[in-house]
Design a protein around this motif. Structure first.
Motif, short mmCIF file in Angstrom:
data_model
loop_
_atom_site.label_atom_id
_atom_site.label_comp_id
_atom_site.label_asym_id
_atom_site.label_seq_id
_atom_site.Cartn_x
_atom_site.Cartn_y
_atom_site.Cartn_z
N ILE A 1 0.34 4.21 -2.82
CA ILE A 1 -0.01 5.58 -2.46
C ILE A 1 1.03 6.57 -2.95
O ILE A 1 0.72 7.62 -3.52
N GLN A 2 2.32 6.20 -2.78
CA GLN A 2 3.39 7.11 -3.23
C GLN A 2 3.40 7.22 -4.75
O GLN A 2 3.63 8.30 -5.30
N GLU B 1 0.82 7.05 -6.68
CA GLU B 1 -0.28 7.94 -7.06
C GLU B 1 0.10 9.41 -6.84
O GLU B 1 -0.19 10.28 -7.66
N ILE B 2 0.79 9.68 -5.74
CA ILE B 2 1.25 11.05 -5.45
C ILE B 2 2.22 11.52 -6.52
O ILE B 2 2.11 12.64 -7.04
N LEU C 1 -6.56 13.51 -5.15
CA LEU C 1 -6.08 12.13 -5.06
C LEU C 1 -7.20 11.21 -4.57
O LEU C 1 -7.99 11.58 -3.70
N LYS C 2 -7.25 10.02 -5.11
CA LYS C 2 -8.30 9.07 -4.75
C LYS C 2 -7.85 8.11 -3.65
O LYS C 2 -8.66 7.39 -3.08
N GLY C 3 -6.54 8.10 -3.37
CA GLY C 3 -6.04 7.12 -2.41
C GLY C 3 -6.04 5.71 -2.97
O GLY C 3 -6.05 4.72 -2.23
N SER C 4 -6.02 5.61 -4.29
CA SER C 4 -6.05 4.32 -4.98
C SER C 4 -5.41 4.49 -6.34
O SER C 4 -5.69 5.45 -7.06
N LEU C 5 -4.54 3.54 -6.71
CA LEU C 5 -3.78 3.64 -7.96
C LEU C 5 -4.26 2.59 -8.96
O LEU C 5 -4.52 1.45 -8.60
N ASN D 1 0.79 -1.24 0.00
CA ASN D 1 0.00 0.00 0.00
C ASN D 1 0.83 1.29 0.00
O ASN D 1 0.50 2.23 -0.75
N PRO D 2 1.89 1.40 0.80
CA PRO D 2 2.69 2.63 0.72
C PRO D 2 3.28 2.87 -0.67
O PRO D 2 3.40 4.02 -1.11
N LYS E 1 -4.96 -0.60 -1.89
CA LYS E 1 -5.21 0.72 -2.47
C LYS E 1 -4.91 0.76 -3.96
O LYS E 1 -4.01 1.46 -4.44
#
Length: 317
Positions: free
Chosen positions: A103-104, A106-107, A118-122, A99-100, A215
């Motif tokens: 999330i990274q 996606e950022i 951001l959706k918090g999901s890639l 998950n990290p 995520k």
């Protein structure tokens, strides 16, 4: 009453050992005994986190009687096909590692594109092997996917259909990605049809999936559903099976998350190359194959092997 012989059990990549089921009334009792036999490797895990599976990946319910297990259709137990003991915590641990990264990623993608929400999901398709290899590299192992005999009549019908496609459409080696789907789909349809109307196989096309504990989000070109079994199919780009595997690995985690499954199956293919995957609690198994062709037409032997592997994945044995 015939005395029950010891059963071979394996944990991760350790050598299978024999566990005597005498005194065990059901699978739950047998797991407790197996945990002691695998000491100290399994000492740290709570008993309620351990599960037992057939070698094919099918999870066994704790209340199944040992003698009932031995009578199940297609049941086999040898040192080459042992029962598998697994820990559910291993899967959750993998998600915590993954998950990290998601999330990274996606950022980073949002910063490049200028997106602010951001959706918090890639999306699976945004990933690459270098990003997820720290999570998967050490748990991917080769295996040999079994082949289940496909009736000759079915094979002849399928082969004839693919011959017609090959003659009427462009060569699959030069065809666009969307066109190659027309070659892959018939194999799935003909194999799924072997189960008949009383044992319906659902072929889902491009169903959107959004993970809850994982995520990530996306879809597969196809998903085969039979009861609680899921086979996730990604069409790889012509020369990039690895990228297709990346998408499938993360997508299978989402399917496991949403359906509470210990084992999820995957196929990555560009029609010529085929990659069969088993995503399990504590490891990923991978089998590679090739659909051999002569003058662009698949050989009947090669096609039968590929179809037989899909048939075996869908089956209970």
């Amino acid at each position: 009453m015939t005395e029950i012989e010891p059963l071979f059990v394996q944990y991760l990549d350790t050598e299978p050992i024999e566990v005597d089921p005498i005194g065990c009334k059901d699978i739950a009792d047998f797991i407790k005994k197996a945990q002691k036999e695998f000491s100290p490797e399994l000492d740290e895990f709570p008993l309620n986190k351990l599960t037992l599976h057939r070698y094919t990946g099918t999870k066994l319910k704790g209340d199944i009687k040992i003698r009932e297990l031995l009578k199940q259709s297609g049941f086999e137990n040898t040192d080459l096909a042992p029962l598998l003991i697994r820990c559910a915590d291993a899967l959750r641990k993998r998600w915590k590692e993954l998950n990290p990264i998601l999330i990274q990623a996606e950022i980073d993608a949002a910063e490049k594109s200028g997106k602010k929400n951001l959706k918090g999901s890639l999306a699976y398709s945004s990933l690459n092997w270098s990003l997820i290899s720290p999570v998967y590299d050490h748990i991917i192992h080769d295996y040999s996917q079994t082949v289940k005999e496909v009736p000759q009549e079915t094979m002849e019908l399928l082969h004839n259909y693919l011959v017609t496609l090959t003659r009427r459409l462009s060569s699959v080696t030069t065809a666009k990605e969307s066109q190659r789907l027309h070659f892959i789909a018939p194999i799935l349809v003909y194999v799924s049809n072997l189960f008949g109307p009383e044992d319906f196989i659902q072929i889902v096309i491009e169903e959107d999936l959004n993970g809850v504990n994982v995520k990530a989000n996306g879809h597969f070109e196809f998903m085969l559903k039979r009861n609680n079994k899921r086979i996730c199919i990604v069409q790889a780009k012509k020369d990039d099976i690895l990228q297709g595997m990346v998408q499938n690995l993360v997508g299978m985690e989402v399917v496991s998350d949403l359906n509470d499954l210990d084992t999820v199956y995957g196929i990555v293919t560009n029609y010529v190359e085929w990659l069969f995957l088993k995503s399990q609690n504590d490891k990923i198994e991978m089998d590679e194959d090739v659909l051999h062709r002569e003058r662009g037409i698949p050989t009947i032997e090669s096609l039968k092997r590929i179809a037989g592997k899909i048939y075996a994945l869908l089956s209970d044995d």
